[in-house]
Design an enzyme around this catalytic site. Structure first.
Site, PDB file in Angstrom:
ATOM      1  N   ASN A   2       0.698  -1.341   0.051  1.00 59.56           N
ATOM      2  CA  ASN A   2       0.119   0.017  -0.095  1.00 59.56           C
ATOM      3  C   ASN A   2       0.701   1.285  -0.065  1.00 59.56           C
ATOM      4  OD1 ASN A   2      -1.763  -1.997   0.187  1.00 59.56           O
ATOM      5  ND2 ASN A   2      -2.477  -1.409   2.205  1.00 59.56           N
ATOM      6  N   SER A   9      -4.502   3.686 -50.855  1.00 58.08           N
ATOM      7  CA  SER A   9      -5.686   2.879 -51.189  1.00 58.08           C
ATOM      8  C   SER A   9      -5.232   1.373 -51.902  1.00 58.08           C
ATOM      9  CB  SER A   9      -6.757   3.506 -52.145  1.00 58.08           C
ATOM     10  OG  SER A   9      -7.617   2.898 -52.446  1.00 58.08           O
ATOM     11  N   SER A  10      -6.111   0.214 -51.343  1.00 60.30           N
ATOM     12  CA  SER A  10      -5.760  -0.748 -52.053  1.00 60.30           C
ATOM     13  C   SER A  10      -6.371  -0.682 -53.090  1.00 60.30           C
ATOM     14  CB  SER A  10      -6.219  -1.786 -51.293  1.00 60.30           C
ATOM     15  OG  SER A  10      -7.660  -1.688 -51.015  1.00 60.30           O
TER      16      SER A  10
HETATM   17  O1  LIG Z   1       0.326  -6.392   0.244  1.00 68.37           O
HETATM   18  C1  LIG Z   1      -0.015  -5.377   1.242  1.00 68.37           C
HETATM   19  O2  LIG Z   1       0.990  -5.146   1.902  1.00 68.37           O
HETATM   20  C2  LIG Z   1      -1.390  -4.861   1.877  1.00 68.37           C
HETATM   21  C3  LIG Z   1      -2.678  -5.261   0.875  1.00 68.37           C
HETATM   22  O3  LIG Z   1      -2.418  -4.780  -0.308  1.00 68.37           O
HETATM   23  C4  LIG Z   1      -3.864  -5.088   1.481  1.00 68.37           C
HETATM   24  O4  LIG Z   1      -3.844  -4.200   2.145  1.00 68.37           O
HETATM   25  O5  LIG Z   1      -4.667  -5.848   1.298  1.00 68.37           O
END
Ligand SMILES: O=C(O)C[C@H](O)C(=O)O
Length: 477
Positions: free
Chosen positions: A139, A315-316
């Site tokens: 994240n 063009s063809s």
């Molecule tokens: O993979 C992670 O670090 C977290 C995951 O993406 C989640 O929050 O579900």
């Protein structure tokens, strides 16, 4: 084959692959578009650069054994160099907010590091989560990598724009003597020079360069260090202070932490803003391309003011036909980028609670728009704009023939007089100058001087001419 285990069970993997069980599950789960990370090398480069920075930072704060950190860095460098490009087989569209992408990089780097240290893949000396992903979460890694890759994608696009800008400047400088008919609502309007028309295209390109460059600055602020929800949980004390200088050294760009990590994980307005500027550039180029298609129409039964370089037979079935394929390409790229803009907007709006889980579709579209525009700007310049030529005689003839020259009669006399001259010229197929003479409104010399289309392209000279003419003709005392 080698056997790998995760929380869902075990799986056999070909021994030669560096990716592991989680990558293989994701490869099968998301086999949807055929567009894989293999086609987004800069994104993978960015994730690997972050892994290297994290390993170095973790070693500096004594969270990671130096030998493991060194092996991770060597493996990450190989990924950045493109040595394992075929080890990223997951589709760009995926659930889970990029966890599969993050784990794919963790596994490839982990297994390559294992190989460096032990001679074998799939062992626990270097673990993809424990060591490669240390102090990180998908994240924070994925939104940070998105910004890192977007920054470099934008620099590449910006790097291609000066050539187009310089071509347009050359056109403006060399088209000052070319008078042509201006058109509004696709109908004959008053004269202008070709340089004036092209100065509009030049100004747009310069403005877009400046706007994209300014918008790109937001990519320098990253949520790296936020970990799972923005609190930084699981990162070792001192990691945050170490990881940014390391990333700066690895990438050569001035990346720094975002002012608010929670904002960084929740919101994607940076992409709305940047992509809006990409869309503006695409739309501006597309409008320019459409103008070239209109002005090069014909060549016998169209406008034929502009001759585009012939890049391929058209063009063809119709020999000799040449189509404006490069401007047509630009139009289509614009339509795709407008579509990407809608997808990005929806994905940014759809984020909920503490993470924007739609990051994969944002980066897929953002990367695609950058690539399309970077290539389009270069192709359009090299294969179309640079080599286009102007039919000066055709342009002058349209400018001289137009009944819109009566605008000058209206300015000197009044609107009804100008309108009467224009109507008669149109009805009888005569020039405005001929009707002006016939109606006794001016002498031949005055027609030549005051109804010169080139005069009408200069606002100062034409305003002075109107005053002079009104005095000569006894309208003003
Ligand atoms: O993979 C992670 O670090 C977290 C995951 O993406 C989640 O929050 O579900």
């Amino acid at each position: 084959m080698r056997k790998e285990v995760d929380a869902l069970g075990e799986m056999e993997l070909p021994n030669e692959v560096y990716y592991g069980i989680q990558t293989e599950r994701a490869r099968q789960n998301f086999d949807v578009s055929g567009i894989t990370h293999y086609q987004a090398p800069r994104y993978i480069w960015a994730v690997a650069a972050i892994k290297m920075a994290a390993a170095r930072a973790n070693a500096r704060v004594d969270a990671l054994e130096q030998e493991i950190a060194d092996a991770i860095c060597q493996a990450a460098q190989e990924v950045m160099d493109g040595k394992h490009a075929d080890q990223f087989p997951i589709d760009m569209y995926q659930g889970g907010g990029g966890t599969s992408t993050n784990m794919n990089v963790n596994e490839v780097i982990g297994n390559r590091a294992n190989e460096i240290l032990t001679g074998a893949k799939g062992c626990d000396r270097v673990h993809p989560n424990t060591h490669v992903n240390m102090g990180q979460s998908t994240n924070d890694v994925i939104p940070a990598a998105m910004k890192v890759s977007t920054w470099f994608n934008l620099q590449e696009l910006l790097g291609n724009m000066p050539a187009l800008i310089s071509t347009l400047q050359t056109k403006v400088d060399s088209y000052k003597h070319i008078v042509k008919l201006g058109r509004t609502c696709i109908q004959d309007a008053v004269p202008m020079t070709m340089a004036q028309q092209f100065s509009g295209y030049l100004s747009l390109a310069e403005r877009m360069h400046q706007k994209i460059s300014a918008a790109a600055q937001d990519c320098l602020e990253l949520p790296l260090g936020a970990t799972a929800v923005g609190t930084g949980l699981s990162a070792r004390d001192g990691y945050l202070e170490c990881v940014y200088p390391e990333l700066q050294e690895i990438t050569g760009a001035d990346f720094k932490p975002e002012h608010n990590f929670f904002d960084g994980l929740q919101n994607g307005d940076t992409y709305v803003d940047i992509h809006a500027n990409l869309k503006k550039l695409a739309m501006g180029l597309s409008k320019f391309a459409t103008d070239l298609r209109i002005m090069s129409s014909g060549p016998r039964a169209g406008m034929n003011e502009v001759v585009l370089p012939a890049v391929q037979p058209g063009s063809s079935i119709m020999p000799g036909k040449i189509n404006p394929v490069m401007p047509e390409l630009v139009n289509q790229i614009c339509y795709q980028i407008c579509g990407n803009d809608v997808a990005i907007g929806m994905a940014v709006e759809g984020g909920e609670l503490d993470l924007n889980v739609w990051e994969p579709v944002i980066i897929k579209n953002m990367g695609e728009s950058c690539t399309l525009l970077t290539n389009t700007v270069k192709l359009f310049n090299d294969k179309c704009v640079a080599g286009l030529e102007i039919n000066e005689e055709v342009c002058r003839k349209y400018a001289e023939d137009t009944t819109a020259l009566s605008t000058m009669i209206a300015a000197i006399y009044d609107y009804p007089t100008g309108s009467r001259v224009a109507k008669k010229a149109f009805k009888e197929g005569k020039s405005v100058g001929a009707v002006t003479l016939e109606e006794g409104l001016m002498t031949e010399a005055q027609v030549k001087e005051y109804l010169d289309p080139m005069l009408m392209t200069d606002p100062v000279a034409s305003a002075l001419a109107v005053r002079r003419a009104r005095r000569e003709l006894g309208i003003d005392g």
